[in-house]
Motif scaffolding. Structure first.
Motif, PDB file in Angstrom:
ATOM      1  N   CYS A 405       3.432  17.646 -18.344  1.00  5.96           N
ATOM      2  CA  CYS A 405       2.173  17.274 -18.989  1.00  5.96           C
ATOM      3  C   CYS A 405       1.155  18.377 -18.728  1.00  5.96           C
ATOM      4  O   CYS A 405       1.008  18.815 -17.596  1.00  5.96           O
ATOM      5  CB  CYS A 405       1.658  15.952 -18.431  1.00  5.96           C
ATOM      6  N   ASN A 407      -1.951  18.117 -18.677  1.00  4.83           N
ATOM      7  CA  ASN A 407      -3.155  17.599 -18.017  1.00  4.83           C
ATOM      8  C   ASN A 407      -2.923  17.065 -16.608  1.00  4.83           C
ATOM      9  O   ASN A 407      -3.891  16.753 -15.921  1.00  4.83           O
ATOM     10  CB  ASN A 407      -3.765  16.459 -18.841  1.00  4.83           C
ATOM     11  N   CYS A 408      -1.676  16.895 -16.240  1.00  5.70           N
ATOM     12  CA  CYS A 408      -1.401  16.245 -14.944  1.00  5.70           C
ATOM     13  C   CYS A 408      -0.290  16.998 -14.215  1.00  5.70           C
ATOM     14  O   CYS A 408       0.482  17.712 -14.823  1.00  5.70           O
ATOM     15  CB  CYS A 408      -0.936  14.809 -15.145  1.00  5.70           C
ATOM     16  N   CYS A 423       2.848  11.061 -21.318  1.00  5.23           N
ATOM     17  CA  CYS A 423       2.461  11.074 -19.923  1.00  5.23           C
ATOM     18  C   CYS A 423       1.928   9.700 -19.545  1.00  5.23           C
ATOM     19  O   CYS A 423       1.048   9.177 -20.206  1.00  5.23           O
ATOM     20  CB  CYS A 423       1.393  12.123 -19.664  1.00  5.23           C
ATOM     21  N   CYS A 426      -2.090  10.066 -18.160  1.00  2.29           N
ATOM     22  CA  CYS A 426      -3.248  10.299 -19.027  1.00  2.29           C
ATOM     23  C   CYS A 426      -2.987   9.886 -20.468  1.00  2.29           C
ATOM     24  O   CYS A 426      -3.896   9.912 -21.286  1.00  2.29           O
ATOM     25  CB  CYS A 426      -3.647  11.774 -18.970  1.00  2.29           C
TER      26      CYS A 426
HETATM   27 ZN    ZN Z   1      -0.918  13.612 -18.191  1.00  2.00          ZN
END
Ligand code: ZN
Ligand code: ADP
Ligand code: ZN
Length: 702
Positions: A405, A407-408, A423, A426
């Motif tokens: 991911c 973002n994570c 994910c 998020c």
């Molecule tokens: Zn994420």
């Protein structure tokens, strides 16, 4: 004179009836008394919850019905027991009635007062008294000498108040420490009771045998009872009554035993405290490990959590001084045991780099060769396949691309149903790419293989190998499928112990607890899936599984020097393996805790998952998102983070669509208060097509 009694009955989750109902009685009944009361058209078991005479019911328009019968052969449940149930219900967001009644043996609910009275008239166990010859040390005549590490751990156990975290290597003799702790307790207080919990039903018979062997001679066979769901209802009731009456000295059990009624409880052991089985996965999703710690404090019982690979939550509590850590790094009988040389007799870890093997190789030639040599020497091997991490990740077979991911610090899960990568932290979602975004290779796939196929494959590969006597190799498999029938597991274990099996293939079932004496090689053939899981706990679980698996090798000190743990991996440079090679759990834990702290994950944050089941994914997610929007302004709303609703990893089960929403807070108290306030909102947000919803506090799988 009329007395008004608040009585708990079994109520469905989130029913309008959350607390006790009021019944009438012509005489007062102590809180904790068991009664039969009318409920709807039936008569059900109830527990008088508070002191009587709480006054007439608030809603006088409801007719108050009289108690039908009192089960007066059973002493009232103690205030401490009721407080434990109270705490569990409020912490895990369930109704009191559900938790209280589920904590009692099922047969108690089914028997009428007359039937129970007949049952109780059967000869009871004699009341406890100090057995002859139980001196202050309370030693069995054939007592074995403690190792230096065991003696040190027990000295601190006696001197301090805990809670204790017994950090003992596999084979360091933790069970002997449990036995001695119970022994010294009973020597001091013959009427005391101990609760000893294990994660698996499968492990209770062997533990029961050891406790009966140790305590039976002086305390009688009835001193030790078991409590687990594998017992028949009459057996469970009998054991429960023995514990409740105080006749049983020692109760052995699985997670459900944490709710056993033990009026003289003074000691709680939680063996393999890291094991996910301690978390109940339906109804009230309680952690028996966490409740054990709470109960110990509540009742003044000493708590001992034992593990070779503690949960990071418990490890952190030890680091912070909230738990007293007792270290036993050496195996019993290891040369130099007792002076802290951690890997003296633990198996050597060998990593095979599978990226250097032809694609789709299941067994590397090196491993096959090592297996062949074991067979020729008449030694046993264990092949372990980690199938637990059901969280497939897509990986490129040509380069090292994985479905990370952006973002994570997590991997996106492959959802087959709509071919997306999502994910769970998020909500970031993409369609599965046709080819590897990094190198263009079209061969991107999740990896996976079951034990059955593995067994078949191994039989073919080893067909040319002969045992010392010239017979063909014997491969056997042990997993949930082969042990379904009653007695099958014991029979298979006996075959292994008798040397009737050369290579045993199995799931994590074979890695737990068993004291295999002739196994000198343990191999994990596909250890990689957990390295790229979307679940941040996957590395922790994998490390402990591999350490447990390694713990099955070389348990016989005479063979320990030659024992090996093999791991096939395409990522031999992963830091997890570096720590594993050195059997260095503290280094692994420190590295994981650093990552968790940076990412704001447990044990540095507290989580709850709200799950919704519905006819369609839209309804399930819609319910969660609506409840989330309506949470604005509730108590502690500003101290929690509500993430968007996402489908669960296994999105659809039995034609039911499942979604979940993560709730997070830096404060356990804030999360608790918020969830309590939010409960009514969730209750009110019910909509058409929604089947059920539930809160999972401190979830183990995200
Ligand atoms: Zn994420
Ligand atoms: P653990 O639970 O820590 O993996 P166990 O309790 O199964 O270890 O002990 C491993 C083996 O060592 C068992 O066979 C046990 O009987 C034996 N053992 C334990 N303590 C001693 C001791 N002090 N002396 C000799 N053998 C011991
Ligand atoms: Zn690639």
């Amino acid at each position: 004179m009329t007395h008004w009694l608040p009585v708990l009955v079994q109520t469905p989750a989130h029913s309008a009836v959350a607390g006790p109902l009021t019944y009438r009685s012509e005489f007062p009944l102590a809180a904790g008394s068991l009664v039969r009361v009318p409920f709807g058209t039936r008569e059900v078991l109830g527990v008088v919850w508070e002191a009587p005479d709480a006054g007439p019911p608030q809603r006088l328009e409801l007719e108050t019905r009289p108690v039908a019968a009192v089960l007066d052969g059973v002493a009232p449940l103690s205030p401490a027991w009721r407080q434990l149930v109270d705490f569990a219900a409020s912490y895990y967001q369930r109704s009191l009635g559900e938790v209280a009644l589920a904590a009692l043996p099922p047969q108690l609910r089914d028997l009428s007062a007359a039937q129970l009275a007949r049952r109780l008239r059967r000869p009871a166990a004699p009341p406890p008294e100090a057995p002859a010859g139980a001196g202050p040390a309370g030693n069995a005549p054939d007592a074995i000498a403690l190792s230096a590490e065991q003696a040190r751990a027990l000295a601190r156990w006696d001197a301090e108040s805990g809670p204790f975290l017994l950090f003992g290597a596999t084979g360091s003799g933790k069970t002997e420490v449990y036995l001695r702790a119970v022994q010294s307790l009973l020597a001091r207080d013959p009427a005391a009771q101990a609760l000893v919990m294990v994660p698996e039903i499968n492990l209770t018979p062997q533990l029961e045998a050891r406790f009966v062997e140790r305590f039976g001679p002086s305390w009688g066979a009835g001193a030790v009872v078991s409590l687990h769901s594998g017992m028949t209802n009459p057996q469970r009731l009998k054991a429960w009554l023995a514990a409740h009456s105080g006749a049983a000295r020692i109760v052995l059990g699985t997670r459900m035993a944490v709710f056993a009624s033990l009026p003289r409880l003074r000691l709680i052991v939680v063996d393999e405290e890291h094991d996910p089985s301690y978390k109940q996965q339906e109804g009230a999703r309680y952690s028996a490990r966490d409740l054990a710690v709470y109960r110990g404090r509540l009742e003044g019982a000493k708590v001992l959590l034992g593990s070779a690979t503690p949960s990071l939550e418990s490890w952190q509590a030890g680091e912070k001084g909230r738990y007293t850590r007792l270290d036993m790094p050496s195996r019993v009988g290891a040369s130099g045991g007792g002076n802290g040389s951690a890997d003296a007799a633990l198996p050597a870890v060998r990593l095979v780099d599978m990226s250097l093997q032809p694609p789709r190789t299941v067994f590397s030639p090196q491993l096959l060769d090592a297996l062949g040599r074991r067979i020729a020497r008449g030694e046993q091997s264990l092949i372990f396949l980690n199938r637990r991490g059901y969280a497939p990740v897509l990986a490129c077979t040509a380069c090292d691309w994985k479905s990370e991911c952006p973002n994570c610090s997590a991997f996106r899960v492959f959802h087959k149903i709509d071919r997306t990568l999502r994910c769970h932290h998020c909500g970031f979602t993409e369609r599965v790419p046709r080819a590897c975004p990094s190198c263009g290779n079209v061969d991107i796939a999740p990896v996976g293989r079951g034990t059955e196929r593995l067994e078949e494959h191994l039989e073919e590969l080893l067909a040319v190998v002969r045992r010392p006597g010239g017979e063909p190799v014997r491969v056997a498999r042990m997993d949930a499928d082969t042990t379904r029938l009653k007695g099958a597991l014991q029979e298979q274990l006996a075959r292994v112990h008798a040397g009737d099996v050369d290579v045993l293939v199995g799931t994590q079932m074979v890695t737990k607890g068993h004291d295999f004496r002739r196994i000198t090689l343990v191999a994990a053939v596909n250890a990689d899936s957990a390295l790229f899981s979307s679940d941040f706990r996957a590395p922790e679980r994998m490390f402990s599984l591999l350490m447990q698996a390694a713990g099955r090798a070389g348990r016989d000190a005479a063979r320990a020097q030659a024992s090996e743990m093999w791991i096939q991996t395409a990522h031999p440079a992963h830091p997890l393996f570096a720590a594993l090679k050195k059997h260095d759990y503290p280094a692994f834990a420190a590295q994981q805790l650093r990552e968790r702290e940076q990412a704001g994950l447990p044990p540095f944050a507290y989580q709850a998952l709200v799950r919704a089941d519905a006819r369609t994914q839209e309804v399930a997610q819609g319910f969660l998102n609506a409840a989330s929007a309506a949470a604005q302004g509730l108590a502690f709303f500003d101290r929690v983070t509500l993430y968007p609703a996402v489908p669960m990893t296994i999105q659809r089960v039995a034609n039911v669509e499942r979604a979940q929403m993560l709730v997070e807070s830096a404060s356990r108290m804030a999360l608790q208060r918020f969830l309590a306030a939010w409960h009514g909102v969730l209750q009110a947000s019910r909509e058409k097509g929604l089947i059920r919803w539930a809160v999972d506090v401190d979830p183990l799988a995200i």
